[in-house]
Design a protein around this motif. Structure first.
Motif, PDB file in Angstrom:
ATOM      1  N   ASP A   1       6.298   7.326  -7.128  1.00  0.00           N
ATOM      2  CA  ASP A   1       5.062   7.685  -6.441  1.00  0.00           C
ATOM      3  C   ASP A   1       3.942   6.662  -6.656  1.00  0.00           C
ATOM      4  O   ASP A   1       2.803   6.887  -6.249  1.00  0.00           O
ATOM      5  N   GLN A   2       4.282   5.533  -7.270  1.00  0.00           N
ATOM      6  CA  GLN A   2       3.300   4.473  -7.516  1.00  0.00           C
ATOM      7  C   GLN A   2       3.274   3.514  -6.339  1.00  0.00           C
ATOM      8  O   GLN A   2       4.307   3.215  -5.730  1.00  0.00           O
ATOM      9  N   ARG A   3       2.093   3.014  -6.017  1.00  0.00           N
ATOM     10  CA  ARG A   3       1.982   2.008  -4.943  1.00  0.00           C
ATOM     11  C   ARG A   3       2.724   0.739  -5.342  1.00  0.00           C
ATOM     12  O   ARG A   3       2.570   0.246  -6.467  1.00  0.00           O
TER      13      ARG A   3
ATOM     14  N   ARG B   1       8.653   5.107 -11.199  1.00  0.00           N
ATOM     15  CA  ARG B   1       7.490   4.698 -10.404  1.00  0.00           C
ATOM     16  C   ARG B   1       7.596   5.099  -8.930  1.00  0.00           C
ATOM     17  O   ARG B   1       6.974   4.477  -8.075  1.00  0.00           O
TER      18      ARG B   1
ATOM     19  N   SER C   1       3.988   3.716  -1.423  1.00  0.00           N
ATOM     20  CA  SER C   1       4.625   4.028  -2.699  1.00  0.00           C
ATOM     21  C   SER C   1       6.039   3.457  -2.723  1.00  0.00           C
ATOM     22  O   SER C   1       6.581   3.050  -1.685  1.00  0.00           O
ATOM     23  N   VAL C   2       6.623   3.444  -3.891  1.00  0.00           N
ATOM     24  CA  VAL C   2       8.020   3.007  -4.036  1.00  0.00           C
ATOM     25  C   VAL C   2       8.919   3.855  -3.142  1.00  0.00           C
ATOM     26  O   VAL C   2       9.771   3.332  -2.409  1.00  0.00           O
ATOM     27  N   ARG C   3       8.709   5.163  -3.164  1.00  0.00           N
ATOM     28  CA  ARG C   3       9.525   6.059  -2.344  1.00  0.00           C
ATOM     29  C   ARG C   3       9.391   5.725  -0.851  1.00  0.00           C
ATOM     30  O   ARG C   3      10.389   5.678  -0.122  1.00  0.00           O
ATOM     31  N   GLU C   4       8.160   5.466  -0.416  1.00  0.00           N
ATOM     32  CA  GLU C   4       7.936   5.158   1.000  1.00  0.00           C
ATOM     33  C   GLU C   4       8.559   3.824   1.385  1.00  0.00           C
ATOM     34  O   GLU C   4       9.095   3.669   2.497  1.00  0.00           O
ATOM     35  N   ASN C   5       8.511   2.838   0.484  1.00  0.00           N
ATOM     36  CA  ASN C   5       9.189   1.568   0.741  1.00  0.00           C
ATOM     37  C   ASN C   5      10.679   1.788   0.938  1.00  0.00           C
ATOM     38  O   ASN C   5      11.300   1.208   1.843  1.00  0.00           O
TER      39      ASN C   5
ATOM     40  N   ARG D   1       0.818  -1.219   0.000  1.00  0.00           N
ATOM     41  CA  ARG D   1       0.000   0.000   0.000  1.00  0.00           C
ATOM     42  C   ARG D   1       0.851   1.267   0.000  1.00  0.00           C
ATOM     43  O   ARG D   1       0.332   2.375  -0.192  1.00  0.00           O
TER      44      ARG D   1
END
Length: 256
Positions: free
Chosen positions: A147-149, A145, A111-115, A109
């Motif tokens: 900002d993509q989940r 990607r 984003s790539v950045r958050e991961n 759930r």
């Protein structure tokens, strides 16, 4: 000196060094079922070492046991000269060891950045901007990607993200569990190429567990073969690729 002579000298020099990761006589159980049977292997600093074997051979169990879940019932596991056999998983993760587990297990759930931010949390995010740029160079697909989940990406992209997230912690040892599982051959080559680049350019030590014996042994300096919880064979990557038993059991029809 011939190339062969140089290779022998390199192997002898490595043998004299204390291994970065040293697994000795390790046995592990799930309840009353013995999953590992006195496993011995080591990984020297700067090496890529592959552990190959059929599905259910105990490869992933060994990787999980190194990370303390399950803990070894007998034997010892040493990392950088420190006994980690009885350490908790979260304590082991702080020792510059990073794992990209089987099945990727990204935060779907997020984003790539958050991961990637989660991977950088070990250092309080101090190097996030710098390391984010490194990952985008290593895996250009992720840059497109950010900002993509994570859960909406393809399997290959999720695997790239799982490896990049592990690398964000700046590990000394990267442990990869079945990175090629379920992926198209072209994506597998891209991922293995990235691992080779990290090893050659940055000296990253890599321990890789794989069913895809051909790609793993082509990549690895050394390899081990595991059968029903026990290591049955070891050698250089080339030696195992050329071994008739390994060819018959793991390579026939597997060269992609």
């Amino acid at each position: 000196m011939s190339v062969a002579g140089i290779n022998v000298l390199v192997e002898e020099t490595r043998a004299l060094q204390a291994p970065l990761l040293d697994v000795r006589g390790v046995s592990a159980y799930y309840g009353s079922i013995q999953a590992l049977k006195g496993v011995d292997l080591h990984v020297n600093e700067g090496e890529i070492v592959a552990l190959i074997g059929a599905n259910g051979a105990g490869k992933s169990t060994l990787m999980m046991t190194i990370f303390g879940q399950p803990q070894a019932r007998t034997g010892s596991i040493t990392y950088a000269g420190r006994d980690i056999t009885r350490m908790a998983t979260h304590e082991i993760a702080r020792l510059n060891i990073a794992q990209s587990p089987e099945g990727r297990r990204i935060f779907s759930r997020m984003s790539v950045r958050e991961n990637l931010q989660m991977g950088a949390a070990l250092h309080g995010g101090r190097y996030f901007a710098e390391d984010l740029e490194r990952m985008c160079v290593l895996f250009p697909r992720l840059k497109e990607r950010l900002d993509q989940r994570g859960g909406t990406m393809s399997g290959g992209e999720q695997q790239m993200l799982a490896i990049a997230r592990a690398l964000m912690s700046r590990p000394k040892l990267l442990m990869l569990d079945e990175p090629s599982l379920g992926l198209a051959p072209l994506i597998v080559k891209q991922i293995f190429s990235a691992v080779r680049e990290l090893n050659e350019r940055e000296g990253l030590t890599v321990f890789i567990v794989e069913q895809n014996a051909y790609h793993a042994l082509k990549l690895a300096h050394r390899g081990y073969v595991m059968v029903t919880g026990a290591v049955t064979m070891s050698g250089t990557g080339r030696e195992l690729l050329d071994n008739p038993q390994v060819k018959a059991a793991y390579l026939e029809g597997g060269q992609h």
